[in-house]
Design a protein around this motif. Structure first.
Motif, PDB file in Angstrom:
ATOM      1  N   ALA B 324       0.832  -1.198   0.000  1.00  0.00           N
ATOM      2  CA  ALA B 324       0.000   0.000   0.000  1.00  0.00           C
ATOM      3  C   ALA B 324       0.872   1.256   0.000  1.00  0.00           C
ATOM      4  N   ARG B 325       0.294   2.356  -0.508  1.00  0.00           N
ATOM      5  CA  ARG B 325       0.969   3.653  -0.476  1.00  0.00           C
ATOM      6  C   ARG B 325       0.022   4.673   0.131  1.00  0.00           C
ATOM      7  N   GLY B 326       0.544   5.807   0.531  1.00  0.00           N
ATOM      8  CA  GLY B 326      -0.297   6.868   1.056  1.00  0.00           C
ATOM      9  C   GLY B 326      -0.096   7.040   2.555  1.00  0.00           C
ATOM     10  N   THR B 327      -1.026   7.772   3.168  1.00  0.00           N
ATOM     11  CA  THR B 327      -0.851   8.093   4.578  1.00  0.00           C
ATOM     12  C   THR B 327      -1.973   7.488   5.396  1.00  0.00           C
ATOM     13  N   VAL B 328      -1.611   6.862   6.503  1.00  0.00           N
ATOM     14  CA  VAL B 328      -2.598   6.372   7.456  1.00  0.00           C
ATOM     15  C   VAL B 328      -2.310   7.025   8.799  1.00  0.00           C
ATOM     16  N   LEU B 329      -3.275   7.790   9.306  1.00  0.00           N
ATOM     17  CA  LEU B 329      -3.091   8.450  10.599  1.00  0.00           C
ATOM     18  C   LEU B 329      -3.994   7.802  11.613  1.00  0.00           C
ATOM     19  N   LYS B 330      -3.407   7.336  12.731  1.00  0.00           N
ATOM     20  CA  LYS B 330      -4.259   6.840  13.816  1.00  0.00           C
ATOM     21  C   LYS B 330      -4.176   7.849  14.948  1.00  0.00           C
ATOM     22  N   ASN B 331      -5.307   8.412  15.343  1.00  0.00           N
ATOM     23  CA  ASN B 331      -5.332   9.489  16.334  1.00  0.00           C
ATOM     24  C   ASN B 331      -4.297  10.568  15.998  1.00  0.00           C
ATOM     25  N   GLY B 332      -4.179  10.865  14.720  1.00  0.00           N
ATOM     26  CA  GLY B 332      -3.281  11.940  14.286  1.00  0.00           C
ATOM     27  C   GLY B 332      -1.841  11.521  14.106  1.00  0.00           C
ATOM     28  N   LYS B 333      -1.504  10.263  14.473  1.00  0.00           N
ATOM     29  CA  LYS B 333      -0.118   9.823  14.370  1.00  0.00           C
ATOM     30  C   LYS B 333       0.040   8.972  13.115  1.00  0.00           C
ATOM     31  N   GLN B 334       1.069   9.270  12.335  1.00  0.00           N
ATOM     32  CA  GLN B 334       1.237   8.521  11.095  1.00  0.00           C
ATOM     33  C   GLN B 334       1.807   7.125  11.377  1.00  0.00           C
ATOM     34  N   LEU B 335       1.259   6.121  10.691  1.00  0.00           N
ATOM     35  CA  LEU B 335       1.713   4.743  10.898  1.00  0.00           C
ATOM     36  C   LEU B 335       2.451   4.241   9.661  1.00  0.00           C
ATOM     37  N   PRO B 336       3.478   3.404   9.880  1.00  0.00           N
ATOM     38  CA  PRO B 336       4.175   2.832   8.726  1.00  0.00           C
ATOM     39  C   PRO B 336       3.304   1.776   8.061  1.00  0.00           C
ATOM     40  N   LEU B 337       3.414   1.655   6.754  1.00  0.00           N
ATOM     41  CA  LEU B 337       2.592   0.680   6.033  1.00  0.00           C
ATOM     42  C   LEU B 337       3.368  -0.622   5.849  1.00  0.00           C
ATOM     43  N   GLY B 338       2.641  -1.681   5.559  1.00  0.00           N
ATOM     44  CA  GLY B 338       3.278  -2.952   5.242  1.00  0.00           C
ATOM     45  C   GLY B 338       3.877  -3.651   6.447  1.00  0.00           C
ATOM     46  N   ASN B 339       3.355  -3.378   7.639  1.00  0.00           N
ATOM     47  CA  ASN B 339       3.908  -3.991   8.834  1.00  0.00           C
ATOM     48  C   ASN B 339       2.768  -4.513   9.715  1.00  0.00           C
ATOM     49  N   PRO B 340       2.326  -5.749   9.461  1.00  0.00           N
ATOM     50  CA  PRO B 340       1.155  -6.267  10.184  1.00  0.00           C
ATOM     51  C   PRO B 340       1.342  -6.239  11.700  1.00  0.00           C
ATOM     52  N   MET B 341       2.547  -6.595  12.158  1.00  0.00           N
ATOM     53  CA  MET B 341       2.786  -6.641  13.599  1.00  0.00           C
ATOM     54  C   MET B 341       2.527  -5.279  14.237  1.00  0.00           C
ATOM     55  N   ARG B 342       3.009  -4.227  13.591  1.00  0.00           N
ATOM     56  CA  ARG B 342       2.850  -2.874  14.112  1.00  0.00           C
ATOM     57  C   ARG B 342       1.368  -2.503  14.203  1.00  0.00           C
ATOM     58  N   MET B 343       0.625  -2.870  13.163  1.00  0.00           N
ATOM     59  CA  MET B 343      -0.797  -2.531  13.127  1.00  0.00           C
ATOM     60  C   MET B 343      -1.555  -3.235  14.252  1.00  0.00           C
ATOM     61  N   LEU B 344      -1.187  -4.515  14.482  1.00  0.00           N
ATOM     62  CA  LEU B 344      -1.827  -5.239  15.584  1.00  0.00           C
ATOM     63  C   LEU B 344      -1.513  -4.544  16.897  1.00  0.00           C
ATOM     64  N   ASN B 345      -0.268  -4.117  17.059  1.00  0.00           N
ATOM     65  CA  ASN B 345       0.131  -3.467  18.304  1.00  0.00           C
ATOM     66  C   ASN B 345      -0.474  -2.078  18.462  1.00  0.00           C
ATOM     67  N   GLU B 346      -0.916  -1.492  17.334  1.00  0.00           N
ATOM     68  CA  GLU B 346      -1.566  -0.180  17.416  1.00  0.00           C
ATOM     69  C   GLU B 346      -3.051  -0.326  17.744  1.00  0.00           C
ATOM     70  N   GLY B 347      -3.486  -1.537  18.065  1.00  0.00           N
ATOM     71  CA  GLY B 347      -4.870  -1.718  18.468  1.00  0.00           C
ATOM     72  C   GLY B 347      -5.841  -1.916  17.313  1.00  0.00           C
ATOM     73  N   MET B 348      -5.329  -2.429  16.197  1.00  0.00           N
ATOM     74  CA  MET B 348      -6.243  -2.719  15.098  1.00  0.00           C
ATOM     75  C   MET B 348      -6.290  -4.215  14.870  1.00  0.00           C
ATOM     76  N   ALA B 349      -7.478  -4.736  14.646  1.00  0.00           N
ATOM     77  CA  ALA B 349      -7.606  -6.167  14.371  1.00  0.00           C
ATOM     78  C   ALA B 349      -8.435  -6.357  13.114  1.00  0.00           C
ATOM     79  N   PHE B 350      -8.278  -7.507  12.472  1.00  0.00           N
ATOM     80  CA  PHE B 350      -8.857  -7.701  11.145  1.00  0.00           C
ATOM     81  C   PHE B 350      -9.470  -9.094  11.051  1.00  0.00           C
ATOM     82  N   VAL B 351     -10.717  -9.149  10.602  1.00  0.00           N
ATOM     83  CA  VAL B 351     -11.337 -10.429  10.276  1.00  0.00           C
ATOM     84  C   VAL B 351     -11.407 -10.492   8.755  1.00  0.00           C
ATOM     85  N   SER B 352     -10.638 -11.407   8.178  1.00  0.00           N
ATOM     86  CA  SER B 352     -10.450 -11.390   6.724  1.00  0.00           C
ATOM     87  C   SER B 352     -11.669 -11.899   5.973  1.00  0.00           C
ATOM     88  N   GLU B 353     -11.807 -11.429   4.721  1.00  0.00           N
ATOM     89  CA  GLU B 353     -12.886 -11.906   3.854  1.00  0.00           C
ATOM     90  C   GLU B 353     -12.622 -13.340   3.410  1.00  0.00           C
TER      91      GLU B 353
END
Lengths: 345, 529, 368
Positions: B324-353
């Motif tokens: 992915a490209r572009g900007t993702v801000l969580k509570n105003g803080k920019q998050l790095p893309l392409g890092n599933p571990m980081r996203m999980l640790n940022e409090g996001m969870a995903f139920v896949s299709e």
């Protein structure tokens, strides 16, 4: 009824069933021919112990999702280098075995790491590439054995020739160092206690590892890479970890094998090492994607026992050495069966 | 006389009825449009026509297909093609290493006899390259394509490939009916124009054309008759003069289930918890391009749109499962893309299709499935017998799994049952259990009710609603079923061609939803408003 | 003006790309050419001897390598199971030796006997490989090993015991099992000598054998232009599309393997009539390995192989084969090092080629 039968067959697995039947038939045959049972039993135990670690080396590879590790000769060579170094510096007894382990394990870690990096670039083709990488390293190492600067007269050709001998005796170093440790007899059957204990110890380590965080991660990465990724697991790292463990176990495995055998066999000795090990774990009920310690124990026992019983039996019935042919047909047949019946994909 | 007739076709998949008494007639020289939402039954109908194996493996179908007055039932696509039914596929059936002529004549090559073939059989006849090229040339000329028939297909632009497939159908001597499945989805504007002309030429030449498309304006432009499918039923069959884009859009969408009215709660805060700016995702078949979207704290946001337009890509891109490209801000803080571990640790969870592919370890136990993500990303459910060694904490795992089974009402024999043997609805609950075990503040759920039965659907939706209301989890739900989005979401974002087409209230009209999904909201919808 | 410049720049970049591509394609053969040059320099062989050896090998070896082409085109990779074809050829030879059918007639009868066996073996291999799609190479390799043991079982244990056969020249003194080496005096060089030109002392050209090789090159070229050849190409490019177009994919793949196996059987006959002795339990073992290595050295890949690559590869590989033991002896004073080196080259080149192929395949799937 028929459905039930096929369901049961599925559960046991055709290879395990056939080899099991062979074993029973051969044992009955051996009893009829009055072959010395105690000797056969002792042999079975020794052959089981000496091969089991090499078979165990298949587990981390299968669990990490790289399939049967046909690159096993890489680890075997690391083990051989360790042994040769230990002999060169004239260590003896337990020390020589420990030195061999001490040299070969770091070497195997490094080799496994590099091999793992390679396997990560060729996902899906690990087995065929691994086979030929193994073959080419073994044949490249032939040149090394020929040119390597070793001097111990036990290892180099006595007259004229250069380089190391084809087979090197371990008499002065670690011959039967594990087999004889705490060995005792039950009737006429000799129990190679040290050998079995050592294998049990490695199984225990592997079992603990499989319940650890990394062990779980490796297993998940192997069974479903995309799921693993979504759990934040670094799949490539886990595949490397599996390859390293497998290579290290192969190095340890060949030392265990050699101490029992009493000789090192260099040059083309390691060339075909991977196939019987792969066959054994498949006979135990493993598939290209799933393997447990239980599979190793059952498979190695069945495969080696059948060979142990078959060899004197054949000698009585027919002339010539057919146990080699028998072994070849079984091990390649079982691998073929696994390759052509995979439910996966 | 009717060229091709479907008569009262019904089809069940594992007890679910996906087609109900569908009847449809294509005449000689007619272009017949077939429209409907994803899952309305269009592809199943085509699979039946072509005798795809999936139909036979699931117990066949009821009803009759009549080709030129003769009842037919094809056992394989090859049989259907031999009978004169052709298909231009959405994914191209072209061999990249072959040239244009070879592809047009694939498996229908002209051959010459030679000495060897006279002895050993027709398989060894020589390929008549010149004649094949001439045939290909003729077919291309009829389409008005100047394309050189001797160049390899591999490097050609996507648009040309479509025409090669059409040329193949033209070249078949006995072609009677051609099916186009979403043919213009990959074409540029001018290519689409050219394509439509080609389709009209085919019809003018006496063939019957069955035209499946989501582009309603195209359908109206070239089709003589239009059949609308919804939930496996024919809801309307209109002539061109009766149809309008608005009418079709409304017919397609319809209203299926009413809103679950659980203590209506407006998403109180207007504080964006997650913000996407110029966000693009490179997911094959579901590309997202330059999408900007704000997700507010505590809301349930729905993401809808037709298949292939990118709605699925959004969550996969955010979670780092697709580039992915572009900007993702969580509570105003920019998050790095392409890092599933980081996203999980940022409090996001995903139920896949893709429940069985990505969502579950199908051969493992329920409890392992539930805890593994939390174990790996948050070091939970572990104990440390030695300072440098971790082991799974079986007691803690069991306790948590039992709690989840109880709370989510997972119907199973126990926490050690493998998930493969669970029903679809219960598998989905296991996926959700895994996600909430991470105690996320944002939960992405994609296609939560796909492939599960009606009763279980309701339970899963209730569960999501409960998570949102009682635990304050912000939920982003992606679904192809508009009805279920409208049932529980606070706002619904519609994605068209990878971009945000607009955001609608769940109470907005069917017409607005239909137009927005067809990419025609701005021109028509705005005018009406 | 600008447009023209751009056009020019584009053209020249296209050209450099094309040259680079060609260079990459030729990298492997070039490397081996250099290796052969270095080897030849150190080996110090007499040119007449070297040329004679090379011509002899260019006559007896290419058919075994040609046997690999069609499975490659069919998308099945390197058919390591041509070992089975070699076995079929040897069955023919064993039978004609038993019945003492000599000369070129003997060779033709051997070919006639070998063919149905080769068809059967090819059919079995094809059936097996159809069950292991995507894993054809490893499966064909293991099947080759497996067949080798079955061969041993049959000719070491069954012949003379289960299958009655009495022939002092063939059977071991125990009465069971074939001898390790079988003298093929009856047909030795019967094809080579049919038309042989002696150029100078120690340099002769087996024209007849070279003609047979040429004939097979032409036949394969012709075959690829037939309907079946076209089907094989289509299946090799994309099985799914071929199937949807109505091609019976599994059957086409079996045909491809049968043809490969039959060619290998005939190739083994040509090879053995030149050698003159059959090593009952060894002659077929390395056939697959050396043929695959030769083809890859010629610049072929697992998915693309041409007749020119067969010829170039056979030439380079066998030149290296002749030279390396001598060069090794001259360099290190040990002929064995050259022996090891050429085995290393054979395995190594296969490993690298497979590696590059798998790498590219993985990279391309990742890019999607």
């Amino acid at each position: 009824m028929k459905e039930r039968l096929t369901a049961a067959m599925d559960k046991i697995g055709l290879p395990r069933l056939i080899i099991g039947l062979f074993l029973i038939v051969f044992c009955v045959g051996a009893a009829i021919l009055k072959l010395p049972m105690s000797m056969l039993l002792s042999d079975m135990l020794v052959r089981f112990g000496m091969n089991a670690v090499l078979v165990l080396a298949m587990i981390p590879a299968i669990r990490a999702g790289t399939g049967l590790n046909f690159g096993l000769p890489l680890g075997v060579i690391c083990g051989l280098i360790g042994a040769v170094v230990a002999i060169e510096y004239k260590f003896s007894g337990l020390t020589s075995f420990l030195v061999a382990l001490g040299v070969s394990i770091p070497l195997a870690v490094l080799t496994g790491y590099l091999y793992g990096l390679l396997l990560n670039r060729i996902k899906g083709q690990e087995m065929v590439v691994g086979t030929y990488v193994g073959f080419s390293i073994v044949s490249g190492m032939c040149i090394f054995w020929l040119l390597a600067p070793f001097h111990n007269p036990e290892m180099v050709w006595a007259y004229g020739g250069t380089g190391l001998r084809n087979t090197i005796t371990l008499e002065s170093s670690f011959d039967k160092i594990l087999n004889n440790f705490l060995a005792f007899n039950i009737g006429q059957v000799q129990i190679p206690t040290g050998l079995l204990l050592f294998f049990a110890f490695l199984c225990l380590l592997l079992w603990f590892f499989s319940r650890s965080k990394s062990g779980m991660a490796m297993h998940v990465a192997g069974s479903n890479p995309r799921f693993a990724q979504s759990c934040g697991i670094n799949v490539n790292k886990m595949r490397i970890l599996g390859t390293v463990l497998s290579t290290v176990l192969a190095a340890v495995g060949i030392l265990v094998y050699n101490q029992s055998y009493g000789f090192l066999s260099l040059y083309n000795g390691p060339l075909m090492m991977a196939f019987p090990a792969a066959a054994a774990i498949l006979i135990g009920g493993a598939s290209l994607r799933r393997a447990t310690i239980g599979h190793v124990i059952i498979g190695t026992f069945l495969f080696q026992s059948v060979l142990v019983v078959a060899s004197p039996l054949f000698n009585v019935i027919v002339e010539g050495s057919f146990s080699e042919i028998f072994r070849g047909i079984i091990s390649n047949g079982v691998i073929l069966y696994a390759l052509t019946t995979g439910r996966e994909e | 006389m009717a060229l091709l007739e479907f008569k009262n076709i019904s089809k069940f998949y594992y007890g679910n009825q996906v087609l109900k008494n569908v009847s449809l007639t294509v005449h000689k020289g007619e272009i017949h449009g077939l429209v409907g939402e994803n899952g309305a039954g269009k592809s199943t109908l085509m699979n039946i026509l072509f005798g795809m194996p999936v139909i036979h493996l699931t117990g066949g179908y009821e009803g009759q297909i009549i080709l030129e007055g003769v009842p037919v039932s094809f056992r394989s696509p090859a049989e259907a093609m031999a009978a004169g039914i052709g298909m231009v596929h959405q994914e191209f059936m072209l061999i990249p290493g072959f040239n244009v002529a070879e592809n047009i004549k694939l498996n229908r090559e002209n051959t010459r006899a030679n000495l060897v073939s006279r002895i050993l059989g027709p398989k060894l006849r020589t390929i008549d390259v010149r004649k094949n090229r001439a045939d290909a040339r003729r077919a291309l000329d009829r389409l008005g394509m100047a394309l050189d028939e001797t160049v390899p297909v591999g490097g050609l632009p996507v648009g040309h490939m479509q025409f090669i497939e059409i040329a193949r159908e033209i070249d078949k001597e006995n072609s009677k009916v051609v099916v186009f499945d979403e043919p213009t989805a990959v074409l540029t504007e001018s290519e689409a124009e050219q394509f439509l002309k080609a389709a009209q030429k085919l019809a003018a030449g006496g063939m019957g054309v069955l035209f499946i498309s989501h582009r309603l304006d195209e359908i109206i432009k070239i089709c003589d008759r239009i059949t609308v499918l919804r939930d496996g039923e024919v809801v309307a069959s209109l002539s061109r003069s009766e149809a309008s884009v608005e009418k079709l859009a409304e017919l397609m969408v319809g209203r299926k289930i009413s809103r679950l009215t659980v203590a209506e709660k407006k998403s109180g805060s207007q504080k964006p918890i997650l913000e996407l700016i110029n966000f693009s995702v490179d997911m094959p078949g579901e590309r997202v391009e330059d999408l900007s979207l704000k997700i507010y704290e505590g809301e349930i946001l729905g993401i809808g749109g037709l298949a292939g337009h990118g709605k699925i890509g959004i969550a996969n891109g955010i979670m780092g499962l697709c580039p992915a490209r572009g900007t993702v801000l969580k509570n105003g803080k920019q998050l790095p893309l392409g890092n599933p571990m980081r996203m999980l640790n940022e409090g996001m969870a995903f139920v896949s299709e893709d429940r069985r592919g990505v969502g579950l370890l199908t051969d493992e136990s329920i409890e392992l499935n539930i805890v593994v993500a939390a174990m790996q990303s948050q070091n939970r459910f572990l104990k440390r017998p030695l300072p440098f060694f971790t082991l799974e904490d079986r007691a803690a795992i069991r306790e948590h799994a039992l709690k989840m089974i109880r709370e989510l009402d997972i119907r199973c024999l126990g926490p050690q049952q493998t998930v493969r043997s669970l029903s679809g609805g219960n598998q989905q609950k296991v996926c959700i259990a895994r996600a909430i075990t991470l105690s996320p503040d944002i939960l992405f759920v994609s296609e939560p009710t796909r492939g599960i039965d009606i009763g279980a659907k309701r339970i899963v939706l209730d569960l999501l609603l409960k998570l949102n209301r009682e635990m304050g989890v912000t939920v982003v739900m992606t679904s192809s079923e508009l009805a279920e989005l409208r049932a529980i979401c606070n706002r619904i974002a519609i994605v068209y061609k990878g971009r945000l087409a607009g955001i609608l209230e769940p109470t907005a009209s069917d017409l607005d939803f239909g137009l927005m999904m067809a990419g025609e909201y701005e021109q028509r919808g705005a005018a009406q408003a | 003006m600008m447009a023209m410049k751009l056009e020019l720049a584009k053209n020249s970049s296209v050209l450099t790309v094309r040259i680079r591509q060609k260079l990459i394609e030729m990298a492997v053969p070039l490397l081996f050419l250099v290796l052969c040059g270095i080897g030849a320099y150190f080996a110090q062989l007499s040119p007449v001897f070297l040329i004679n050896e090379i011509i002899m090998r260019m006559a007896r070896n290419p058919l075994l390598v040609l046997a690999l082409i069609i499975p490659v085109v069919a998308g099945m990779g390197m058919n390591f199971a041509i070992t089975l074809g070699a076995m079929a050829g040897q069955i023919g030879l064993i039978i004609i030796t038993h019945y003492e059918i000599n000369g070129i007639t003997g060779l033709l009868v051997a070919a006639l006997i070998a063919t149905p066996f080769a068809v059967l073996f090819g059919y079995l291999t094809g059936k097996l490989l159809n069950r292991a799609k995507g894993k054809e190479m490893i499966t064909s390799m293991i099947f080759g090993f497996f067949a080798n043991y079955v061969w041993q079982l049959f000719f070491l244990a069954f012949v003379g015991s289960i299958i009655p056969m009495r022939n002092e020249k063939l059977i071991l003194s125990t009465g069971v099992g074939l001898r390790n080496t079988i003298d093929l005096a009856g047909i030795r060089q019967s094809l080579d000598n049919l038309l042989k030109i002696q150029v100078v002392q120690g340099l002769s050209i087996p024209v007849s054998t070279l003609l047979v090789v040429a004939l097979f090159c032409v036949l394969i070229t012709f075959f690829m232009k037939t309907k079946l050849g076209q089907d094989i190409r289509a299946v090799g490019q994309n099985m799914e599309i071929a199937r949807i177009s109505g091609i019976d994919v599994d059957r086409v793949r079996i045909y491809a393997i049968i043809i490969s196996t039959v060619l290998a059987a005939w190739g083994q006959l040509i090879w053995l009539q030149n050698i003159g002795t059959l090593n009952t339990y060894g002659s077929h073992v390395q056939v697959g390995l050396f043929a695959v290595a030769a083809l890859l050295i010629g610049g072929a890949s697992v998915t693309k192989a041409t007749i020119w690559q067969v010829l170039l590869g056979t030439f380079l590989f066998h030149t290296l084969f002749i030279i390396s033991p001598v060069a090794g002896r001259n360099l290190v004073g040990d002929a064995q090092i050259g022996e090891f080196f050429r085995v290393f080259v054979a395995y190594g080149v296969i490993a690298v080629a497979l590696l590059l192929h798998a790498w590219q395949k993985y990279a391309s799937t990742k890019k999607l």
